[in-house]
Design a protein around this motif. Structure first.
Motif, PDB file in Angstrom:
ATOM      1  N   LEU A 179       0.821  -1.213   0.000  1.00 49.16           N
ATOM      2  CA  LEU A 179       0.000   0.000   0.000  1.00 49.16           C
ATOM      3  C   LEU A 179       0.853   1.261   0.000  1.00 49.16           C
ATOM      4  O   LEU A 179       0.447   2.287  -0.552  1.00 49.16           O
ATOM      5  N   THR A 180       2.018   1.187   0.599  1.00 53.73           N
ATOM      6  CA  THR A 180       2.910   2.354   0.600  1.00 53.73           C
ATOM      7  C   THR A 180       3.349   2.700  -0.807  1.00 53.73           C
ATOM      8  O   THR A 180       3.342   3.868  -1.211  1.00 53.73           O
ATOM      9  N   HIS A 181       3.702   1.683  -1.579  1.00 51.51           N
ATOM     10  CA  HIS A 181       4.143   1.922  -2.954  1.00 51.51           C
ATOM     11  C   HIS A 181       2.964   2.332  -3.840  1.00 51.51           C
ATOM     12  O   HIS A 181       3.131   3.155  -4.750  1.00 51.51           O
ATOM     13  N   GLU A 182       1.792   1.775  -3.590  1.00 45.77           N
ATOM     14  CA  GLU A 182       0.620   2.183  -4.365  1.00 45.77           C
ATOM     15  C   GLU A 182       0.314   3.661  -4.146  1.00 45.77           C
ATOM     16  O   GLU A 182       0.008   4.401  -5.090  1.00 45.77           O
ATOM     17  N   ASP A 183       0.393   4.102  -2.899  1.00 50.45           N
ATOM     18  CA  ASP A 183       0.178   5.521  -2.607  1.00 50.45           C
ATOM     19  C   ASP A 183       1.273   6.378  -3.256  1.00 50.45           C
ATOM     20  O   ASP A 183       0.993   7.466  -3.771  1.00 50.45           O
ATOM     21  N   HIS A 184       2.493   5.883  -3.216  1.00 49.47           N
ATOM     22  CA  HIS A 184       3.625   6.606  -3.827  1.00 49.47           C
ATOM     23  C   HIS A 184       3.395   6.783  -5.326  1.00 49.47           C
ATOM     24  O   HIS A 184       3.518   7.892  -5.862  1.00 49.47           O
TER      25      HIS A 184
END
Length: 834
Positions: free
Chosen positions: A489-494
């Motif tokens: 989810l961190t990379h998706e938000d990024h």
């Protein structure tokens, strides 16, 4: 007495070819410490070594550990004493222990004690002794040997015995930079290896020592974790010179600029005379070309032209080409052969037309024409090379090719202009959705289920810490594919955020992708209007392709995007980190700047690569599901936004010469080439333009505006101020509604004037009531139109107030030390955040 092993101060030719001129010069400027083969600690006698290592600071808090160390020192020294050599370092090198596999060195002293003493020693009786000899600087193993035999005790023992204060400063700096403990552990070990190999304390470490250990990491495949964190910590502690690179990647990342001779020598030209001619020719043209253009010309002349001739006509040594040779070369040059991989994994050679064929022919023709002209000016140097050009003017004429490219680009712009609103809304929705899911996952405990935006996810319980990443997975994911179903989810938000940010900045500014990546916190400046003193926010675009900087007006929408970007890249101290970035076009490292488009990789902030931004935009476009006329997935490059921006600006009334300045084009023909308008729009816009020019404009239309005209252009914005807001009509256009501002869509109401607008609305209501009472039906119709406009403006005011309430301070920096950052009628004064 210390014996020094001298090393050459200048890199060898093979090394310079490997690293390039820039990196070679950098390595020569920051060399590693000169290797020594003898020093006092390694020349000491056995009793002196045993006595010194049995005292503070080599003792441990545990008495048993201290005894184990002392006993191990005696065992290892007894073994080394039997080896050939004068110093302990020479004896250690003669054992051959460093060439053995991991932990294989222990068999050497163990077998020696069995043969000589009849005693069988354990590993725990030998390893502590060698560790103390290394920490006591008695022996200095190679970096490769130390890295391939990573000891968890080396850093701790080195910190207590060699340089306690230095390691304490390193830990303090790591705490200040919020470096994770795992990364700090690796960094401390790398620093300990440098000390073990070169001696001294942390303050003695040089930049070259760090480069040396980095290369040893690559050679031994010991580059686990953050491989460069130790250099950043050492650099931040201030032990390096002020001009030391802020990142060690300056020594390894990017080859640097090649010299003209190196460019030509890449193609191994057999004829030395022609090789020297091409080098001299490129050196003559070098001052007028940037590095990218110079490299392109060298490739055409060195590889595609002359190397191809030598391949098909061995022994050729003259630029005077027979007609059949020239014709055969041009025929070969029209096509190119590339290797493609099929779906089944096999490869095949495919021949296709060469897109740059005519441009390459122009480059070759320029070579011959330049030599002919230079031969007339300097016959002794160039006269022998003057020859008829094998490329005629008709073959080098690119007008037809340019028209074909123009038509293709215009159609591409027309296809993408209508879908831009959908891409904008989709990227905005993706950003908000990804942020909402990430926020919900952070609030959920591991192993719990959470629901957001119609998605039901579970935050998994991980066996090991995942750092700053937040993971989630679908509830119905099969057990055999749990790891595959996990979502970062961190990379998706990024990805969602930076795709939205890049799309918004590109469409509001029309800047190039290189200029986007170079935007910094310093790019935000303000202009103070000379008469009213009003501050106008501007975005300063650094020189790129045309080596000319320019200013772009920051709209409220763009200001909102920039504020969110700054919030994203600020650290816990509200500071935008300065990062060094490698320019892949000029092949140079730019000085550290607080770039806006930066992201964190491990513990290091790095500038975003243009390829990364292109990927994020492509993924955002793919989520829209749009296709082109052929049914294939629609693609969009960053430069498409630039064409759309210029087309939209000119079609909506911006004069072409102003659009030229905004876009940063050197000539207006380039700007006109970006326009993708239909013939009907061209005719109507052209007729209206001619009428306006005949009425109010001078005859010399397409030229660079004078200072007076530019001041008039800026003064136009002062005349937009109205009682309840600001007029948004285009420059040098009359009011099309005869100043009936309440009815005009171009009026941008000011929320501060809401009481005045309410008063006007109430007055309109009273007048409508009076008109209806007196049966003034025509008056009623006009007043109701004005009332509808007033209500619409009230809605706009409320929306603007809500948006302002969630606005974020940009935190624009002060640049008192930089000249020309802001413009004022009295003096150039940078603005501040106070």
């Amino acid at each position: 007495m210390t014996t020094v092993e001298h090393s050459p101060p200048v890199l060898k030719t093979a090394q310079r070819a490997r690293f390039g001129e820039a990196q070679s010069a950098l390595r020569e400027k920051f060399p590693a410490r000169t290797r020594v083969v003898s020093w006092p600690a390694t020349q000491a006698s056995r009793d002196e070594v045993v006595c010194r290592l049995a005292q503070h600071p080599f003792t441990a808090q545990n008495v048993a550990t201290t005894r184990s160390r002392c006993r191990g020192v005696r065992f290892v020294l007894a073994w080394l004493e039997a080896q050939p050599g004068v110093t302990w370092q020479e004896r250690w090198a003669s054992t051959g222990a460093e060439s053995l596999p991991k932990e294989g060195w222990l068999d050497l002293p163990r077998q020696w004690f069995i043969r000589t003493e009849g005693v069988v020693l354990r590993d725990s009786q030998l390893s502590p002794g060698l560790l103390m000899l290394i920490c006591g600087d008695v022996i200095r193993p190679t970096s490769a040997w130390l890295l391939s035999r990573t000891s968890q005790h080396l850093a701790r023992a080195m910190a207590s015995a060699r340089d306690p204060e230095g390691f304490e400063r390193l830990g303090t700096q790591a705490a200040s930079d919020k470096v994770p403990s795992a990364v700090l552990r690796i960094a401390r070990h790398r620093v300990s290896v440098i000390l073990a190999r070169n001696g001294g304390s942390i303050s003695d470490i040089t930049v070259g020592d760090c480069v040396e250990i980095l290369e040893a990491q690559d050679a031994t495949h010991a580059a686990t974790g953050d491989r460069t964190a130790f250099y950043r910590l050492l650099h931040r502690t201030g032990i390096f010179p002020p001009d030391a690179p802020s990142t060690i990647r300056a020594f390894t990342g990017g080859q640097g600029q090649l010299s003209v001779a190196e460019m030509i020598d890449r193609y191994q030209i057999a004829c030395k005379a022609v090789r020297d001619l091409l080098v001299d020719y490129l050196c003559e043209r070098q001052p007028a070309l940037d590095y990218t253009s110079l490299a392109a010309v060298s490739r055409v002349l060195g590889s595609l032209f002359w190397k191809d001739l030598e391949t098909h006509h061995p022994g050729i040594d003259s630029l005077r080409l027979p007609p059949e040779v020239a014709s055969a070369w041009k025929t070969r040059h029209r096509t190119k052969t590339t290797t493609v991989r099929r779906a089944d994994g096999s490869t095949a050679s495919v021949t296709s037309p060469r897109e740059s064929a005519r441009s390459d022919l122009t480059t070759v023709r320029a070579l011959y024409l330049d030599l002919a002209q230079w031969a007339a000016e300097d016959p002794a140097r160039w006269g022998s090379w003057a020859a008829p050009s094998p490329v005629t003017s008709a073959e080098a004429n690119q007008k037809k090719h340019q028209r074909r490219v123009k038509a293709k680009m215009d159609q591409r712009t027309r296809d993408r202009l209508p879908v831009l609103p959908l891409l904008v809304s989709t990227s905005q929705r993706n950003r908000l959705q990804a942020a909402a899911v990430l926020t919900a996952a952070r609030q959920a405990e591991p192993g719990t289920i959470f629901t957001v935006d119609g998605q039901t996810l579970i935050r998994p319980v991980l066996k090991s810490a995942s750092g700053a990443k937040i993971w989630a997975q679908e509830l119905d994911a099969p057990r055999t594919a749990v790891r595959a179903a996990r979502r970062d989810l961190t990379h998706e938000d990024h990805k969602a955020f930076w795709a939205w940010a890049a799309i918004e900045v590109l469409r509001h500014t029309g800047i190039r992708i290189e200029e986007l990546c170079e935007l910094s916190h310093h790019s935000l400046i303000q202009y103070r209007l000379p008469t009213t003193g009003e501050l106008v926010p501007l975005l300063q675009i650094a020189p790129s392709k045309t080596d000319q900087e320019r200013l772009i007006l920051v709209t409220p929408e763009l200001a909102d995007v920039l504020s969110r970007i700054i919030m994203r890249v600020r650290d816990s101290n509200n500071i935008v980190a300065s990062v060094a970035v490698y320019d892949p076009h000029e092949r140079v490292w730019n000085p550290p700047m607080p770039l806006l488009f930066q992201h964190r990789i491990g513990t290091e902030n790095r500038a975003m690569h243009p390829a990364c931004i292109r990927t994020y935009i492509a993924q955002a476009l793919a989520s829209t599901g749009l296709t082109d006329a052929s049914g294939e997935r629609l693609t969009m490059q960053p430069h498409d936004f630039r064409r759309i921006f210029i087309t939209d600006a000119v079609m909506n009334g911006m004069p072409p010469h102003i659009a030229q300045l905004v876009a940063g084009h050197r000539v207006i023909d380039t700007t006109m080439g970006y326009l993708a308008v239909y013939p009907r729009e061209v005719i109507e816009a052209h007729r209206a333009f001619i009428a306006r020019r005949r009425a109010s404009r001078p005859s010399e239309e397409y030229r660079t505006p004078t200072d007076e005209e530019w001041d008039s252009f800026l003064g136009h914005f002062e005349k937009r101020k109205l009682s309840i807001g600001t007029c948004g009509r285009a420059f040098s256009t009359p009011c099309i509604h005869e100043h009936a501002c309440l009815r005009c869509a171009m009026l941008r109401p000011d929320p501060a004037e809401r009481p005045r607008l309410i008063e006007i609305r109430d007055n309109l209501i009273d007048r409508i009531a009076e008109a209806k009472r007196e049966s003034w039906l025509g008056e009623v119709e006009g007043l109701e139109t004005s009332l509808a406009g007033a209500n619409d403006k009230l809605v706009q005011m409320d929306a603007a107030t809500a948006r302002t309430a969630s606005a974020v301070d940009l935190g624009m920096p002060t640049f008192n030390q930089i000249a020309g950052r802001a413009t004022d009628s009295r003096r150039s004064t940078p603005f501040s955040t106070s």
